[in-house]
Scaffold this motif. Structure first.
Motif, PDB file in Angstrom:
ATOM      1  N   UNK A   1      -1.892  -2.665  18.255  1.00  0.00           N
ATOM      2  CA  UNK A   1      -1.707  -1.217  18.416  1.00  0.00           C
ATOM      3  C   UNK A   1      -0.535  -0.723  17.578  1.00  0.00           C
ATOM      4  N   UNK A   2       0.554  -1.494  17.584  1.00  0.00           N
ATOM      5  CA  UNK A   2       1.716  -1.112  16.766  1.00  0.00           C
ATOM      6  C   UNK A   2       1.350  -1.118  15.289  1.00  0.00           C
ATOM      7  N   UNK A   3       0.592  -2.140  14.885  1.00  0.00           N
ATOM      8  CA  UNK A   3       0.165  -2.219  13.481  1.00  0.00           C
ATOM      9  C   UNK A   3      -0.732  -1.036  13.122  1.00  0.00           C
ATOM     10  N   UNK A   4      -1.696  -0.714  14.004  1.00  0.00           N
ATOM     11  CA  UNK A   4      -2.594   0.417  13.742  1.00  0.00           C
ATOM     12  C   UNK A   4      -1.813   1.723  13.671  1.00  0.00           C
ATOM     13  N   UNK A   5      -0.804   1.863  14.525  1.00  0.00           N
ATOM     14  CA  UNK A   5       0.018   3.071  14.505  1.00  0.00           C
ATOM     15  C   UNK A   5       0.794   3.172  13.199  1.00  0.00           C
ATOM     16  N   UNK A   6       1.345   2.053  12.761  1.00  0.00           N
ATOM     17  CA  UNK A   6       2.069   2.047  11.489  1.00  0.00           C
ATOM     18  C   UNK A   6       1.138   2.364  10.324  1.00  0.00           C
ATOM     19  N   UNK A   7      -0.078   1.794  10.385  1.00  0.00           N
ATOM     20  CA  UNK A   7      -1.032   2.059   9.315  1.00  0.00           C
ATOM     21  C   UNK A   7      -1.444   3.522   9.281  1.00  0.00           C
ATOM     22  N   UNK A   8      -1.555   4.134  10.453  1.00  0.00           N
ATOM     23  CA  UNK A   8      -1.976   5.530  10.514  1.00  0.00           C
ATOM     24  C   UNK A   8      -0.959   6.460   9.854  1.00  0.00           C
ATOM     25  N   UNK A   9       0.294   6.022   9.763  1.00  0.00           N
ATOM     26  CA  UNK A   9       1.321   6.858   9.129  1.00  0.00           C
ATOM     27  C   UNK A   9       1.328   6.723   7.616  1.00  0.00           C
ATOM     28  N   UNK A  10       0.680   5.678   7.088  1.00  0.00           N
ATOM     29  CA  UNK A  10       0.699   5.482   5.633  1.00  0.00           C
ATOM     30  C   UNK A  10      -0.680   5.597   4.999  1.00  0.00           C
ATOM     31  N   UNK A  11      -1.739   5.697   5.807  1.00  0.00           N
ATOM     32  CA  UNK A  11      -3.092   5.762   5.257  1.00  0.00           C
ATOM     33  C   UNK A  11      -3.646   7.174   5.291  1.00  0.00           C
ATOM     34  N   UNK A  12      -4.389   7.509   4.255  1.00  0.00           N
ATOM     35  CA  UNK A  12      -5.110   8.774   4.217  1.00  0.00           C
ATOM     36  C   UNK A  12      -6.407   8.595   5.012  1.00  0.00           C
ATOM     37  N   UNK A  13      -6.628   9.390   6.066  1.00  0.00           N
ATOM     38  CA  UNK A  13      -7.779   9.144   6.941  1.00  0.00           C
ATOM     39  C   UNK A  13      -9.137   9.309   6.269  1.00  0.00           C
ATOM     40  N   UNK A  14      -9.237  10.164   5.255  1.00  0.00           N
ATOM     41  CA  UNK A  14     -10.527  10.398   4.607  1.00  0.00           C
ATOM     42  C   UNK A  14     -10.916   9.256   3.682  1.00  0.00           C
ATOM     43  N   UNK A  15      -9.970   8.784   2.883  1.00  0.00           N
ATOM     44  CA  UNK A  15     -10.291   7.805   1.845  1.00  0.00           C
ATOM     45  C   UNK A  15      -9.954   6.361   2.230  1.00  0.00           C
ATOM     46  N   UNK A  16      -9.052   6.183   3.192  1.00  0.00           N
ATOM     47  CA  UNK A  16      -8.620   4.834   3.534  1.00  0.00           C
ATOM     48  C   UNK A  16      -7.572   4.283   2.586  1.00  0.00           C
ATOM     49  N   UNK A  17      -7.185   5.068   1.588  1.00  0.00           N
ATOM     50  CA  UNK A  17      -6.119   4.666   0.678  1.00  0.00           C
ATOM     51  C   UNK A  17      -4.768   5.057   1.270  1.00  0.00           C
ATOM     52  N   UNK A  18      -3.697   4.506   0.715  1.00  0.00           N
ATOM     53  CA  UNK A  18      -2.378   4.904   1.184  1.00  0.00           C
ATOM     54  C   UNK A  18      -2.103   6.352   0.772  1.00  0.00           C
ATOM     55  N   UNK A  19      -1.245   7.024   1.556  1.00  0.00           N
ATOM     56  CA  UNK A  19      -0.969   8.430   1.296  1.00  0.00           C
ATOM     57  C   UNK A  19       0.245   8.614   0.378  1.00  0.00           C
ATOM     58  N   UNK A  20       0.579   9.866   0.126  1.00  0.00           N
ATOM     59  CA  UNK A  20       1.659  10.164  -0.815  1.00  0.00           C
ATOM     60  C   UNK A  20       3.004   9.661  -0.309  1.00  0.00           C
ATOM     61  N   UNK A  21       3.193   9.720   1.009  1.00  0.00           N
ATOM     62  CA  UNK A  21       4.455   9.247   1.592  1.00  0.00           C
ATOM     63  C   UNK A  21       4.664   7.766   1.276  1.00  0.00           C
ATOM     64  N   UNK A  22       3.613   6.977   1.455  1.00  0.00           N
ATOM     65  CA  UNK A  22       3.727   5.552   1.154  1.00  0.00           C
ATOM     66  C   UNK A  22       3.858   5.335  -0.352  1.00  0.00           C
ATOM     67  N   UNK A  23       3.133   6.122  -1.131  1.00  0.00           N
ATOM     68  CA  UNK A  23       3.198   5.990  -2.589  1.00  0.00           C
ATOM     69  C   UNK A  23       4.623   6.191  -3.093  1.00  0.00           C
ATOM     70  N   UNK A  24       5.314   7.209  -2.584  1.00  0.00           N
ATOM     71  CA  UNK A  24       6.689   7.476  -3.024  1.00  0.00           C
ATOM     72  C   UNK A  24       7.592   6.270  -2.795  1.00  0.00           C
TER      73      UNK A  24
END
Length: 378
Positions: free
Chosen positions: A201-224
């Protein structure tokens, strides 16, 4: 009997401590090396390391159960080790643990004949656990089933180890022991389930903060964060770092003509295509805007980066998209900038150079890759 119960509780405390350290170690790995759980080979290494860890724990329990070390029955925990590994991991790690336990039992045990019988029984118990783990039963049902199958083994062990007689007078002691043994196993299984579930659950929560929900790719926050870290590493090592910025051509027209659902389908299809391409190690692929994507490529030359970008561009022209029935063809434009360890003063400068290259590709007619010429730092 008090000595038996004391050793059961003590061994349970040791097992719960081992579970705690196991859970903390996996949580730390998930935080620092999340990709290890998505790479088959790395995931197998982690699982087999768990088998070694619990196998060594089993050897420790064997030592604690030797005459003169403890009067109790630490070996009950050996069965719990196999139960936990079969229910929460797989047969591979459980087999590794079994090999270590069997080796320890044969080398450290004091009664060779009794040890051979014990080894035969625990190997049989291992295969029973393996088959029970495959059944479509709840965890509680599986635990009850495997514990019931362990009764013959424990009847033999208790009779040999602490000379508990097969008499009616000893029946209350047998019943009390098995009741406590079942209870302790359920405590250990409950703790294992809690640790396993909370970590995921902790891992999924962490992933949800860095993944784009539509594409499954990492988001801009993680990219930076990833891009800044990659740039600092390249600066330190004086190594290459390339970045590709990709924009889907005329995407606004797609949304206006076919609707946002069709546009989302295009984004999702394009992202899945990217994930199927074989990139160099440590590549980061992110969605950094509505229809804009970025790829961080450490330690590769600009020529190889251009080859990858062209490969992506050609693949996009051929992929099936939700609006293909209309005869539309989706294309992309891409901009590339490369850092050689000294030609840009910051990650922002490198990213701006790639963005300028993308702008040039779009200005020159789109559906093409443009490389930003290296500009030495003054």
């Amino acid at each position: 009997m008090p000595n038996i119960l004391d050793s059961l509780w003590n061994s349970m405390a040791l097992f719960l401590s081992a579970l705690f350290f196991h859970g903390m170690a996996l949580r730390s790995i998930r935080e620092k090396k999340p990709a290890w759980f998505q790479i088959k080979f790395a995931n197998e290494i982690i699982n087999y390391a768990l088998g070694v860890y619990y196998g060594l724990l089993g050897v420790y329990f064997i030592i604690r159960g030797l005459p003169g070390m403890d009067s109790g029955i630490y070996t009950d925990m050996l069965l719990n080790i196999l139960i936990v590994l079969h229910l929460f991991s797989s047969a591979g790690p459980a087999t590794i643990a079994l090999i270590l336990i069997v080796t320890g039992k044969l080398l450290l045990g004091d009664a060779l004949f009794a040890n051979f019988i014990y080894v035969f029984l625990i190997i049989g118990f291992h295969f029973i656990c393996m088959e029970v783990a495959k059944l479509r039963l709840s965890s509680v049902q599986k635990v009850v089933l495997v514990k019931l199958t362990a009764i013959p083994l424990m009847l033999f062990y208790l009779h040999q180890k602490i000379h508990l007689a097969y008499t009616l007078d000893s029946l209350p002691v047998w019943i009390l022991y098995f009741a406590v043994s079942f209870f302790i196993t359920f405590i250990i299984i409950s703790a294992s389930y809690y640790i396993d579930t909370s970590n995921k659950l902790i891992y999924d929560l962490q992933q949800s903060t860095i993944l784009d929900p539509l594409t499954g790719l990492t988001n801009f926050r993680h990219f930076e964060k990833a891009f800044e870290a990659a740039f600092n590493y390249a600066t330190l090592k004086k190594s290459n770092l390339s970045v590709i910025i990709i924009d889907i051509d005329y995407f606004k027209r797609v949304n206006d003509t076919y609707g946002h659902l069709a546009g989302n389908g295009v984004l999702s299809t394009f992202s899945q295509m990217l994930l199927k391409i074989s990139f160099p190690p440590n590549t980061v692929i992110s969605r950094i805007g509505g229809e804009e994507f970025a790829i961080i490529l450490p330690n590769i030359a600009v020529s190889e980066t251009e080859h990858l970008a062209e490969k992506i561009r050609r693949k996009v022209e051929k992929i099936d998209v939700p609006i293909v029935a209309s005869g539309s063809i989706i294309t992309i434009s891409a901009g590339i900038a490369n850092y050689d360890g000294s030609n840009y003063s910051s990650a922002n400068d490198l990213l701006h150079a790639a963005d300028q290259a993308l702008y040039n590709a779009k200005r020159n007619g789109r559906n093409q890759v443009h490389i930003r010429e290296t500009e030495p730092v003054i």
